[in-house]
Design a protein around this motif. Structure first.
Motif, PDB file in Angstrom:
ATOM      1  N   LEU A 129       0.789  -1.128   0.406  1.00 59.00           N
ATOM      2  CA  LEU A 129      -0.076   0.191   0.214  1.00 59.00           C
ATOM      3  C   LEU A 129       1.091   1.051  -0.173  1.00 59.00           C
ATOM      4  CD1 LEU A 129      -2.831   1.283   0.202  1.00 59.00           C
ATOM      5  CD2 LEU A 129      -2.428   1.392   2.383  1.00 59.00           C
ATOM      6  N   SER A 130       1.149   2.028  -0.845  1.00 60.18           N
ATOM      7  CA  SER A 130       1.633   2.805  -0.948  1.00 60.18           C
ATOM      8  C   SER A 130       0.300   3.956  -0.777  1.00 60.18           C
ATOM      9  CB  SER A 130       2.275   3.496  -2.462  1.00 60.18           C
ATOM     10  OG  SER A 130       1.507   3.900  -3.283  1.00 60.18           O
ATOM     11  N   ILE A 131       0.732   5.610   0.295  1.00 60.13           N
ATOM     12  CA  ILE A 131       0.642   6.431   0.417  1.00 60.13           C
ATOM     13  C   ILE A 131       0.784   8.054   0.165  1.00 60.13           C
ATOM     14  CG2 ILE A 131      -0.992   5.311   2.199  1.00 60.13           C
ATOM     15  CD1 ILE A 131       0.925   6.824   3.733  1.00 60.13           C
ATOM     16  N   SER A 132       0.447   8.907  -0.203  1.00 64.32           N
ATOM     17  CA  SER A 132       0.803   9.828  -0.137  1.00 64.32           C
ATOM     18  C   SER A 132      -0.029  11.550   0.584  1.00 64.32           C
ATOM     19  CB  SER A 132       1.058  10.581  -1.652  1.00 64.32           C
ATOM     20  OG  SER A 132      -0.597  10.506  -2.160  1.00 64.32           O
ATOM     21  N   TYR A 133       0.374  12.587   0.332  1.00 67.05           N
ATOM     22  CA  TYR A 133       0.012  13.209   1.611  1.00 67.05           C
ATOM     23  C   TYR A 133      -0.104  14.628   0.848  1.00 67.05           C
ATOM     24  CZ  TYR A 133       1.248  11.264   5.886  1.00 67.05           C
ATOM     25  OH  TYR A 133       1.864  10.347   7.033  1.00 67.05           O
ATOM     26  N   GLU A 134      -1.604  14.598   0.404  1.00 69.58           N
ATOM     27  CA  GLU A 134      -2.257  15.849   0.437  1.00 69.58           C
ATOM     28  C   GLU A 134      -2.235  17.446   0.579  1.00 69.58           C
ATOM     29  OE1 GLU A 134      -5.731  15.742  -1.542  1.00 69.58           O
ATOM     30  OE2 GLU A 134      -5.662  14.215  -2.170  1.00 69.58           O
ATOM     31  N   GLU A 135      -1.326  18.328  -0.136  1.00 63.17           N
ATOM     32  CA  GLU A 135      -1.666  19.433   0.783  1.00 63.17           C
ATOM     33  C   GLU A 135      -2.443  19.884   1.387  1.00 63.17           C
ATOM     34  OE1 GLU A 135       0.751  22.519  -1.192  1.00 63.17           O
ATOM     35  OE2 GLU A 135       2.923  21.258  -1.484  1.00 63.17           O
ATOM     36  N   ILE A 136      -3.186  20.907   2.205  1.00 59.54           N
ATOM     37  CA  ILE A 136      -3.897  21.169   2.523  1.00 59.54           C
ATOM     38  C   ILE A 136      -4.190  22.487   2.604  1.00 59.54           C
ATOM     39  CG2 ILE A 136      -6.170  21.362   4.851  1.00 59.54           C
ATOM     40  CD1 ILE A 136      -5.010  18.642   5.591  1.00 59.54           C
ATOM     41  N   GLU A 137      -5.136  23.369   1.713  1.00 61.37           N
ATOM     42  CA  GLU A 137      -5.114  25.120   1.908  1.00 61.37           C
ATOM     43  C   GLU A 137      -4.329  25.764   3.153  1.00 61.37           C
ATOM     44  OE1 GLU A 137      -6.990  28.118  -1.178  1.00 61.37           O
ATOM     45  OE2 GLU A 137      -7.518  26.219  -1.151  1.00 61.37           O
ATOM     46  N   GLY A 138      -4.548  26.271   3.842  1.00 61.07           N
ATOM     47  CA  GLY A 138      -4.024  27.237   4.681  1.00 61.07           C
ATOM     48  C   GLY A 138      -3.716  26.745   5.848  1.00 61.07           C
ATOM     49  N   ASN A 139      -3.772  25.353   5.891  1.00 64.16           N
ATOM     50  CA  ASN A 139      -3.416  24.440   6.569  1.00 64.16           C
ATOM     51  C   ASN A 139      -1.825  23.654   6.069  1.00 64.16           C
ATOM     52  OD1 ASN A 139      -2.555  23.167   9.498  1.00 64.16           O
ATOM     53  ND2 ASN A 139      -4.989  21.663   9.248  1.00 64.16           N
ATOM     54  N   PRO A 140      -0.684  24.226   6.012  1.00 64.23           N
ATOM     55  CA  PRO A 140       0.826  23.102   5.890  1.00 64.23           C
ATOM     56  C   PRO A 140       0.925  22.889   7.337  1.00 64.23           C
ATOM     57  CG  PRO A 140       1.179  26.227   6.359  1.00 64.23           C
ATOM     58  CD  PRO A 140      -0.458  25.611   6.790  1.00 64.23           C
ATOM     59  N   GLU A 141       0.827  22.908   8.308  1.00 61.06           N
ATOM     60  CA  GLU A 141       1.219  21.985   9.353  1.00 61.06           C
ATOM     61  C   GLU A 141       0.482  21.198   9.560  1.00 61.06           C
ATOM     62  OE1 GLU A 141       4.734  22.766  10.728  1.00 61.06           O
ATOM     63  OE2 GLU A 141       4.721  24.684   8.754  1.00 61.06           O
TER      64      GLU A 141
END
Length: 261
Positions: A212-224
């Protein structure tokens, strides 16, 4: 649990997508389909299994006992509850808010999910409208969410699954625009939003064999990837022990068998 640790997220999603949990989710989707009116196809499938050579000569019955029984039980929110806060001003403001978000309809749907599946979730989403944060009450059926709980049933991680990127707007970081469809069970690529009381992440997943491979998405206004609420944005109700999933409601299979007979 640290949601920024890929191994932690991979283990959580791996548990959701394999074995017993996957089978249970498929049964819950079937229950929702039958309740929603898609009974005939499931009866036809069952008749084909029993009579593979002569199934074409049968008339298919379509008496939806699942819907009749579930609707009979789901009366908790037929009338809006009367809520009183500390003073008249607070009560009025709260009542106006519940009217704006159509809380009665949301809790009626929640009650249907609870009686159909024996457990359900109410997800408190927040969206920005003209610079103002507005609440969205979104009832979820069990095939739309998962959670990791402690030994005493306390929710440690809340997970919402989405079928693909087309049905989840990145600008809407709480998934208000998501539409969960039954085709998700056949998709290789999956999308999940996860919360702890401190963190919030959205990940894309793809299964390659057993890897299982995973990748994180950027959340606008919430970089942390911070959960600014400081709490799990949902509440849950289920029958029986809160630390383990309830037994699947047999009503759906009973309805299918009743009609094939």
């Amino acid at each position: 649990m640290n949601l920024l640790d890929e191994s932690v997220v991979r283990r959580i999603i791996g548990d959701i997508e394999t074995g017993q949990n996957k089978t249970r989710r498929e049964r819950e989707i079937k229950a929702f389909e039958v309740y929603s009116g898609e009974l005939t196809s499931h009866v036809e499938k069952r008749i084909k299994e029993i009579y593979p050579k002569t199934y074409g000569s049968f008339s298919v019955a379509d008496l939806n006992m699942t819907r009749k029984v579930t609707d009979k039980l789901s009366k908790a929110y037929k009338q809006a509850p009367i809520r009183e806060l500390g003073n008249e001003s607070e009560t009025k403001e709260y009542s106006n808010l519940m009217h704006e978000v159509d809380a009665s309809a949301a809790w009626q749907t929640f009650d249907i999910y609870y009686n159909l599946h024996r457990h359900a979730c109410m997800w408190f989403s927040f969206i920005e409208v003209n610079g103002v944060q507005e609440i969205v009450l979104r009832p979820l059926a069990p095939f739309q969410f998962s959670r990791v709980v402690s030994d005493v049933g306390e929710t440690k991680v809340f997970i919402v699954n989405f079928p693909n990127s087309d049905l989840y707007s990145s600008g809407d970081t709480d998934g208000h625009n998501a539409v969960v469809q039954d085709s998700q069970q056949d998709s290789v690529k999956k999308r999940y939003a996860l919360w702890t009381k401190d963190q919030h992440v959205v990940v894309n997943c793809e299964l390659h064999g057993e890897h299982l491979s995973i990748s994180y998405e950027e959340i606008e206004g919430n970089p942390e990837f911070v959960n600014e609420l400081g709490m799990i944005p949902a509440c849950f109700a289920q029958q029986g022990d809160n630390a383990a999933l309830p037994i699947i409601n047999p009503l759906t299979n009973q309805t299918v068998e009743f009609n094939q007979q």
